[in-house]
Design a protein around this motif. Structure first.
Motif, PDB file in Angstrom:
ATOM      1  N   SER A   9      42.020  32.206  37.399  1.00 37.34           N
ATOM      2  CA  SER A   9      40.576  32.129  37.612  1.00 37.34           C
ATOM      3  C   SER A   9      40.030  33.529  37.861  1.00 37.34           C
ATOM      4  O   SER A   9      40.659  34.352  38.514  1.00 37.34           O
ATOM      5  N   LEU A  10      38.858  33.776  37.323  1.00 37.08           N
ATOM      6  CA  LEU A  10      38.215  35.078  37.491  1.00 37.08           C
ATOM      7  C   LEU A  10      37.415  35.088  38.779  1.00 37.08           C
ATOM      8  O   LEU A  10      36.669  34.162  39.050  1.00 37.08           O
ATOM      9  N   GLY A  36      31.466  43.218  40.063  1.00 41.72           N
ATOM     10  CA  GLY A  36      30.772  41.945  40.215  1.00 41.72           C
ATOM     11  C   GLY A  36      31.748  40.844  40.554  1.00 41.72           C
ATOM     12  O   GLY A  36      32.958  40.997  40.380  1.00 41.72           O
ATOM     13  N   GLN A  37      31.217  39.756  41.064  1.00 43.05           N
ATOM     14  CA  GLN A  37      32.075  38.625  41.372  1.00 43.05           C
ATOM     15  C   GLN A  37      31.408  37.321  40.978  1.00 43.05           C
ATOM     16  O   GLN A  37      30.190  37.170  41.077  1.00 43.05           O
ATOM     17  N   LEU A  38      32.236  36.408  40.516  1.00 43.09           N
ATOM     18  CA  LEU A  38      31.732  35.112  40.080  1.00 43.09           C
ATOM     19  C   LEU A  38      31.311  34.243  41.253  1.00 43.09           C
ATOM     20  O   LEU A  38      30.427  33.411  41.118  1.00 43.09           O
ATOM     21  N   ILE A  39      31.921  34.427  42.404  1.00 43.05           N
ATOM     22  CA  ILE A  39      31.604  33.585  43.559  1.00 43.05           C
ATOM     23  C   ILE A  39      30.132  33.714  43.929  1.00 43.05           C
ATOM     24  O   ILE A  39      29.436  32.723  44.128  1.00 43.05           O
ATOM     25  N   THR A  40      29.654  34.946  44.010  1.00 41.36           N
ATOM     26  CA  THR A  40      28.241  35.170  44.358  1.00 41.36           C
ATOM     27  C   THR A  40      27.358  35.303  43.128  1.00 41.36           C
ATOM     28  O   THR A  40      26.138  35.203  43.237  1.00 41.36           O
ATOM     29  N   LEU A  52      27.621  37.853  33.939  1.00 36.92           N
ATOM     30  CA  LEU A  52      27.782  36.877  35.021  1.00 36.92           C
ATOM     31  C   LEU A  52      26.765  35.744  34.907  1.00 36.92           C
ATOM     32  O   LEU A  52      27.111  34.578  35.060  1.00 36.92           O
ATOM     33  N   ASN A  53      25.522  36.085  34.615  1.00 38.26           N
ATOM     34  CA  ASN A  53      24.480  35.066  34.463  1.00 38.26           C
ATOM     35  C   ASN A  53      24.832  34.095  33.342  1.00 38.26           C
ATOM     36  O   ASN A  53      24.686  32.877  33.507  1.00 38.26           O
TER      37      ASN A  53
END
Length: 141
Positions: free
Chosen positions: A2-3, A21-25, A136-137
């Motif tokens: 998982s990224l 960047g992070q996928l969580i936020t 990310l978006n």
């Protein structure tokens, strides 16, 4: 795999912007601008970023032509992405970064009123943030 954490690169022949960047936020932010010589970065500085941040993947912006075709810089950016991936055993993604530098200059102007020469205060890390945020978006939709 998982990224979670992603490094984004705005490739250039003299400067390469870097963002994290992070996928969580779902958020990206500027990290730094690396110097490059004819598109080749100081690999020891790239390696230091990889070791410090331990990203799960990398994103490299593709500067497509306005009509969507691939020009020389686009091919060089894709080659840079493959080199990063092989060198650091990381999955890579590319992302259409058309007009991110223009948007980055506009953002810098709004922040500080800067117009014109960006040599001493480059916008490459802002452009890297914009392209990574776009990726990310799209990923989170």
């Amino acid at each position: 795999m998982s990224l979670r954490l992603i490094l984004g690169f705005d490739y250039g022949t003299k400067k390469i912007g870097v963002a994290i960047g992070q996928l969580i936020t779902g958020q990206a932010r500027e990290l730094c601008t690396l110097k490059a010589k004819n598109g080749t970065p100081e690999w020891n500085k790239v390696e230091a970023l990889i070791k410090e941040w331990k990203p799960d993947a990398i994103i490299v912006g593709l500067p497509l032509n306005m009509d969507g075709t691939h020009g020389d810089m686009c091919l060089r950016a894709a080659k840079f992405a493959r080199r990063l991936s092989r060198r650091y055993s990381l999955p890579f993604y590319t992302y259409d970064e058309r007009l991110t530098t223009v948007e980055a200059k506009f953002e810098r102007h709004n922040r500080s009123g800067q117009i014109g020469n960006y040599r001493n205060d480059p916008v490459d890390a802002i452009a890297a943030t914009l392209l990574l945020q776009g990726w990310l978006n799209d990923k989170l939709l």
